[in-house]
Design an enzyme around this catalytic site. Structure first.
Site, PDB file in Angstrom:
ATOM      1  N   SER A 276      29.156  45.570  35.904  1.00  0.00           N
ATOM      2  CA  SER A 276      30.086  46.492  36.536  1.00  0.00           C
ATOM      3  C   SER A 276      31.106  46.985  35.534  1.00  0.00           C
ATOM      4  CB  SER A 276      30.808  45.790  37.679  1.00  0.00           C
ATOM      5  OG  SER A 276      31.597  44.749  37.130  1.00  0.00           O
ATOM      6  N   LYS A 277      31.586  48.174  35.814  1.00  0.00           N
ATOM      7  CA  LYS A 277      32.561  48.841  34.951  1.00  0.00           C
ATOM      8  C   LYS A 277      33.777  47.974  34.675  1.00  0.00           C
ATOM      9  CE  LYS A 277      33.240  53.009  37.015  1.00  0.00           C
ATOM     10  NZ  LYS A 277      32.788  54.258  37.362  1.00  0.00           N
ATOM     11  N   ARG A 278      34.176  47.185  35.670  1.00  0.00           N
ATOM     12  CA  ARG A 278      35.410  46.432  35.505  1.00  0.00           C
ATOM     13  C   ARG A 278      35.271  45.322  34.479  1.00  0.00           C
ATOM     14  NH1 ARG A 278      36.533  44.386  40.523  1.00  0.00           N
ATOM     15  NH2 ARG A 278      38.094  43.096  39.528  1.00  0.00           N
ATOM     16  N   LYS A 279      34.053  44.843  34.289  1.00  0.00           N
ATOM     17  CA  LYS A 279      33.885  43.709  33.381  1.00  0.00           C
ATOM     18  C   LYS A 279      33.184  44.058  32.073  1.00  0.00           C
ATOM     19  CE  LYS A 279      34.259  40.577  37.154  1.00  0.00           C
ATOM     20  NZ  LYS A 279      33.550  39.929  38.223  1.00  0.00           N
TER      21      LYS A 279
END
Ligand code: GLU
Length: 502
Positions: free
Chosen positions: A259-262
């Site tokens: 995911s983009k957040r990680k």
């Protein structure tokens, strides 16, 4: 049989590293078997898909060297006689309707007139009763002739598939030890045609795989849940189903779906950072596969020669940025001097226009640009603890200021519509100081509180931020500097500065 495989990304947002991963596996399988690698654009969700995003997919595949044999024509790639390869164009050509009609005629699909409101009420009831959320099949029993009349009169409808009500779906995927088993009654009466007449992904993908002569559908395991519907559709439309193979999803270090957040997931990001396509491909190849001799570094052509679909690792490969960086370094150092020079110039050029106005005040010669702009290009800066102690601050106080400001920046960037440019940052930091020191912001004036208020002087905080972000006591204007260094690096450097003050 000539092998024909495809990738079928949906053009929403930036091109995804998962598309490159699945693309690489399909490409290698096609090349290994003397087959064809097809690109199909699945843009039936017209609210989310954009032509710019489709173009970015073509460009990224080209950049990576995963050139497709058939697909939308772009930059020397694509063409083919099974097009169009963009689903919205296929909708306009009326390709899907007749397959939905066939299912209706056979009694394998039905008109559903339930409104959004009906469905909403149904969902709420199911939630309240702790029942699985699915369509309750209310319209399933109606007669086709009657339904056609209602539709002709202008009533809104969708077409749903008549999923079997009993029995089990069983499928053995060649990469998985256990077959996939699912009770049919758990499977929803999937919408095939939406009320605007456009097909859903399921109908469009199955029809297109058939019409495009796809022999193997190799895709990520997130589609395994859709497999019963896809096999059913193949059977009821009278198609010979392709072989479906589901490979592991790329994962963050905590094993969640990438995911983009990680992790950075946009291929454009890797390009911009200066990753070499060969290094990224090699890294992706190692996630799902391995060289038979354990070799770590190999080219795309080599991968195509030793590729073996049955040796794909489905156990959710972890996307390890440190490993990618390591490979990138190896590839970079092996570049020819010409290409290396081109990469260096490209890297400098990518920020040159934005930086020159900031650093030119201190330049006397062209070469001065190199050291003046170092903190903007460097991965990290060297910090000296003594520089991190502006006049009158001790270590604990400096650390406290850095920590609070770092947290404030983190909250700022997580906020909606936060803009990381000089004016916004300046306004934000000044307001932050003001809020900390306003009368009433702190409890009654004990000596500690008074000194806390005095601590937040713009002068010392600005110096502290400057040193933490650049490693130097002098720099171009602070907020321009922070803006250009970028949010991720600024936040990271504020953290490193705190460690320096331990
Ligand atoms: N359009 C789907 C996606 O965005 C394709 C899934 C498939 O390969 O069947 O990933």
């Amino acid at each position: 049989m000539t092998v024909r495989v495809r990738i079928a990304p949906s053009p929403t947002g930036d091109p995804h590293v998962g598309t490159a991963y699945i693309g690489l596996i399909n490409y290698a399988f096609a090349k290994k078997n003397g087959g064809k690698f097809v690109l199909r654009i699945e843009d039936t969700d017209q609210t989310r898909c954009t032509p710019e995003s489709a173009k970015a997919i073509y460009d990224s595949l080209k950049w990576l060297g995963l050139c497709y044999d058939e697909g939308p024509m772009h930059d020397g790639m694509g063409g083919g006689d099974r097009g169009p390869y963009i689903q919205s164009e296929r909708v306009k050509a009326g390709i899907y309707q007749k397959f939905a009609d066939k299912l209706l005629e056979q009694g394998d699909a039905y008109y559903c007139f339930c409104t959004a409101r009906d469905l909403d009420a149904m969902r709420k009831r199911q939630q309240a009763n702790n029942e699985p959320i699915m369509y309750n099949r209310r319209c399933r029993g109606g007669s086709l002739a009657e339904a056609r009349e209602r539709a002709a009169k202008g009533e809104a409808f969708v077409i749903r598939m008549k999923t079997p009500l009993e029995g089990e779906f069983v499928y053995k995927d060649r990469l998985r030890k256990q077959p996939t088993v699912k009770g049919w009654k758990e499977i929803d009466d999937q919408v095939l045609l939406k009320s605007d007449g456009w097909p859903t992904y399921h109908l469009a993908a199955v029809v297109d795989d058939h019409l495009m002569g796809i022999t193997h559908v190799i895709r990520a395991e997130e589609w395994l849940n859709s497999l019963p519907k896809h096999i059913w559709l193949n059977e009821h439309l009278g198609f010979t189903a392709p072989e479906y193979v589901h490979v592991g999803l790329l994962r963050n270090a905590d094993k969640s779906k990438i995911s983009k957040r990680k992790n950075p997931t946009s291929l454009l990001w890797y390009q911009k950072q200066g990753y070499l396509p060969e290094a990224l491909l090699n890294f992706l190849a190692l996630l799902g596969h391995s060289h038979p001799d354990g070799q770590e570094k190999f080219t795309l052509a080599e991968m195509c020669s030793f590729f073996d679909l049955d040796r794909i690792n489905v156990a959710g490969p972890v996307f390890d940025m440190a490993k990618l960086r390591h490979l990138q370094g190896q590839y970079f150092r092996d570049l020819s001097p010409e290409r290396m020079k081109a990469e260096v110039y490209r890297a400098i050029d990518s920020k040159f226009d934005a930086l020159l106005p900031l650093v030119k005040e201190r330049m006397v010669f062209g070469g001065d640009f190199v050291w003046q702009s170092e903190p903007f290009y460097a991965d990290s800066v060297t910090l000296h603890a003594e520089d991190l102690l502006p006049k009158g601050l001790d270590k604990t106080q400096a650390k406290h200021l850095l920590e609070e400001t770092q947290q404030a920046f983190k909250r700022y960037v997580a906020g909606d519509g936060a803009v990381w440019d000089a004016p916004s940052l300046e306004a934000f930091v000044r307001k932050f100081i003001e809020d900390r020191t306003a009368p009433g912001a702190l409890p009654d004036a004990t000596p500690e509180v008074q000194s806390e208020a005095a601590l937040w002087s713009p002068k010392s905080l600005f110096m502290l931020l400057r040193v933490a972000a650049t490693g130097k006591r002098e720099s171009p204007p602070l907020f321009d500097t922070l803006a250009q260094i970028g949010q991720a690096k600024v936040i990271e450097r504020l953290g490193l500065a705190q460690q320096k003050l331990r």
